[in-house]
Scaffold this active site. Structure first.
Site, PDB file in Angstrom:
ATOM      1  N   ARG A   7       0.825  -1.212   0.000  1.00 52.51           N
ATOM      2  CA  ARG A   7       0.000   0.000   0.000  1.00 52.51           C
ATOM      3  C   ARG A   7       0.859   1.261   0.000  1.00 52.51           C
ATOM      4  O   ARG A   7       0.475   2.286  -0.559  1.00 52.51           O
ATOM      5  CB  ARG A   7      -0.950   0.018   1.192  1.00 52.51           C
ATOM      6  N   GLU A  55     -19.837   2.584  -0.989  1.00 51.28           N
ATOM      7  CA  GLU A  55     -19.086   1.836  -1.995  1.00 51.28           C
ATOM      8  C   GLU A  55     -19.805   1.792  -3.344  1.00 51.28           C
ATOM      9  O   GLU A  55     -19.165   1.871  -4.390  1.00 51.28           O
ATOM     10  CB  GLU A  55     -18.779   0.421  -1.483  1.00 51.28           C
ATOM     11  N   ASP A 114      -8.284  -7.856  12.790  1.00 47.12           N
ATOM     12  CA  ASP A 114      -9.651  -7.372  12.566  1.00 47.12           C
ATOM     13  C   ASP A 114     -10.609  -8.529  12.273  1.00 47.12           C
ATOM     14  O   ASP A 114     -11.828  -8.371  12.356  1.00 47.12           O
ATOM     15  CB  ASP A 114      -9.678  -6.364  11.415  1.00 47.12           C
TER      16      ASP A 114
END
Ligand SMILES: Cc1ncc(C[n+]2csc(CCOP(=O)(O)OP(=O)(O)O)c2C)c(N)n1
Ligand SMILES: [Mg+2]
Lengths: 311, 274
Positions: A7, A55, A114
């Site tokens: 990223r 989204e 997560d």
């Protein structure tokens, strides 16, 4: 070995791209810190658009930008983006054949602790089934930078898979990156390993380890999962007559699925697939999850040996 | 935009002509959603013939205004107005829904000159309009983006996401039109799922709202002018319409949502419109 977070390479590459190509606009769905598009925002605030946690809307807005002559990079977490907006990607991007770049972040086990809701292992499959869509997962940070440039030069829908966790750098600056053209990273005779993303580094370690046992493995970096570079794959497989695939993704419909479809139809040889086996992840660190899901060098080695024993 | 006041009588005749073409298309194809075409056609007529800056002989002209038919099932109305403008020949309308023709059952930018976006999957058009409007602002052009939404289509969540986006970015170059005919596929909206106070909802989303009779050509025309003049907010035109408008037996009848007229029904309808 040097490590780079995909990223971060992506975020930096976008800034460079913004400099050389004025048409590039960047859209984000309230995850610009994670996607690192905030760096583009800080450099080109007028060309950055935060659409909020929407989204479906962000994909459509991207398609509108494309109609207006821009080259939109649409960013969100892969699972939320492709899951919520699959129908928008299907019609407003793919059927309409708009020049929209769909960027899926936090892919695979990236988000670790997560847990399952945030661990997309299905995104390659979701995009692969769409006509006109191209699917790319670079092997490392260096290749990521090249992929970003190539994506902007290619006219048409594309999906780019971007990881969060630093991964080993296994390609070189001078390696040629061409969309749709697989790279042979290591030549060998006995088995072909085809991998993408972080799994390429594990494939290369496996090949290195196996060479010490006298097993010669060819390793292919399949950064473009669609369209498939059939020539390179077939040439290698005709030689080795055995394939191991490796991906940080479900084996159903992903890279392993794509290779199985190709070979099943045109040149059936034994295949072993390293990847996620029809299950969700768990809360765990990146490394714990890779162990749990069998995304390991050891597993790749085991698969190669299985194929050798069949010969 | 044209400076002269339009000749509304001529415009009315054009709309009647397009109504006949819609009926012929849906008759020949044995379907194709005549109801929602007839409710939308007066708005499309005014928009294409009097409002939008377009060059039918150069459909991809860079300076064009954009129109997106988000309620894509009403595409015969779009084809009728494209033929009226000269993007396609009226004879070609007979190819509606024929395999391999340039006039498929839902809008397709890859197939039809003058069509800028595919639709058919309800809910997607307002986001598209926002994107192209943002691009126009970035380029510093005066181009406008028009999008037609069905009232049933407003059930889709993406529309409400996009409503927030248009308002947040103050897209005064976006003009949405709601074809407010109060019918959807299964029946009246108030039976299936009510929209409640629609005007209040758009206003609460920080839109400029104009309410009109969607079959009064002068009201439609003036609404588009007012929308273009309004600065700082996107405008929605809530167009009160009648599904099937212009054909007595189709008006306000949910049965004409998708079905095409039979030979006799076509003949009767054409007679009424002459
Ligand atoms: C996403 C999606 N869901 C369902 C449909 C099927 N469908 C086509 S038209 C329609 C009703 C639309 O009603 P409305 O928006 O009021 O259109 P109009 O009355 O103007 O014809 C439905 C449910 C669709 N095309 N797209
Ligand atoms: Mg309706």
């Amino acid at each position: 070995m040097e490590q780079i977070a995909p990223r971060e390479a992506y975020g930096k590459a976008l800034i460079k791209l913004g400099d050389i190509n004025e048409k590039v606009v960047v859209l984000d769905a309230d995850v610009s810190k994670a996607s690192m598009t905030y760096m583009f925002r800080d450099s080109y605030p007028e060309r950055f658009f935060n659409l909020g946690i929407s989204e479906s809307d962000i994909v459509g807005t991207g398609a509108g930008f494309a109609i207006g002559g821009k080259i939109p990079f649409v960013n969100a977490y892969a699972n939320f983006l492709l899951g919520n907006a699959w129908e928008q990607i299907r019609i407003s991007v793919c059927y309409a054949n708009q020049n929209v770049k769909i960027i899926g972040h936090n892919i695979g086990a990236s988000s670790g602790k997560d847990g399952p809701t945030h661990l997309p292992f299905e995104d390659i499959s979701l995009m692969r089934v769409l006509p006109n869509m191209m699917v790319i997962e670079p092997a490392d940070g260096i290749e990521m930078a090249k992929a970003v440039v190539a994506l902007a030069e290619h006219k048409g829908p594309a999906y780019l898979r971007v990881g969060r966790v630093p991964t080993p750098v296994v390609t070189k600056g001078e390696d040629v990156f061409e969309i749709g053209k697989a790279n042979i990273c290591r030549e060998g005779e006995d088995v072909t390993i085809i991998a993408c993303g972080v799994m390429l580094s594990k494939a290369l370690s496996a090949a290195e380890g196996l060479s010490k046992e006298g097993i010669s493995v060819e390793v292919i970096n399949l950064h473009t999962i669609k369209p498939l570079d059939k020539d390179t794959i077939m040439k290698s497989v005709r030689k080795t007559k055995g394939v191991v695939t490796a991906e940080e993704h479900t084996v159903i419909g992903g890279l392993g699925g794509a290779i199985s479809e190709l070979l099943g139809e045109s040149y059936p040889v034994p295949i072993r697939m390293v990847g996620v086996r029809d299950r969700f992840g768990l809360c765990g660190t990146y490394d714990e999850l890779h162990q749990l899901l069998g995304l390991t060098t050891e597993n790749i080695i085991g698969c190669v040996k299985e194929l050798i024993n069949l010969k | 935009m044209h400076d002269l006041q339009p000749d509304f009588e001529q415009l009315r005749q054009a709309c009647q002509r397009m109504r006949k073409n819609i009926l012929k298309m849906t008759h020949r194809a044995k379907g194709g959603h005549p109801g929602g075409c007839l409710s939308a056609i007066d708005i499309l007529g005014v928009l294409y013939l009097e409002i939008m800056r377009i060059k039918p002989d150069n459909p991809t002209w860079e300076g064009r205004d954009y129109f997106f038919l988000s309620k894509g099932h009403a595409v015969p109305a779009l084809y009728a107005v494209l033929a009226e403008c000269g993007y396609i020949q009226a004879e070609e309308l007979a190819a509606f829904r024929e395999m391999g023709s340039r006039l498929p059952a839902y809008p397709s930018n890859e197939d039809t000159p003058g069509v800028d976006m595919a639709s058919g999957s309800l809910g997607q058009g307002l986001s598209i309009a926002n994107g192209v409007a943002l691009a126009a602002k970035l380029n510093g052009t005066e181009q406008r983006a028009y999008v037609m939404l069905g009232d049933g289509e407003l059930h889709e969540g993406q529309i409400w996401e996009a409503m927030l986006s248009s308002a947040h970015y103050k897209l005064d170059n976006v003009c949405a039109i709601v074809d407010y005919n109060r019918l959807q596929l299964d029946g009246p909206l108030d039976e299936v799922k009510s929209l409640g106070d629609l005007r209040a909802k758009w206003e609460a989303f920080a839109w400029n709202v104009i309410e009109i009779d969607g079959h009064n050509l002068e009201e439609i025309y003036n609404a588009f002018l007012a929308a273009a003049e309004y600065k700082g907010k996107p405008t929605v035109i809530l167009a009160n319409t009648i599904k099937g408008k212009g054909v007595s037996f189709m008006e306000d009848e949910v049965g004409w949502h998708a079905a095409g007229p039979s030979d006799e029904e076509l003949e009767k309808a054409i007679e009424e419109l002459s």
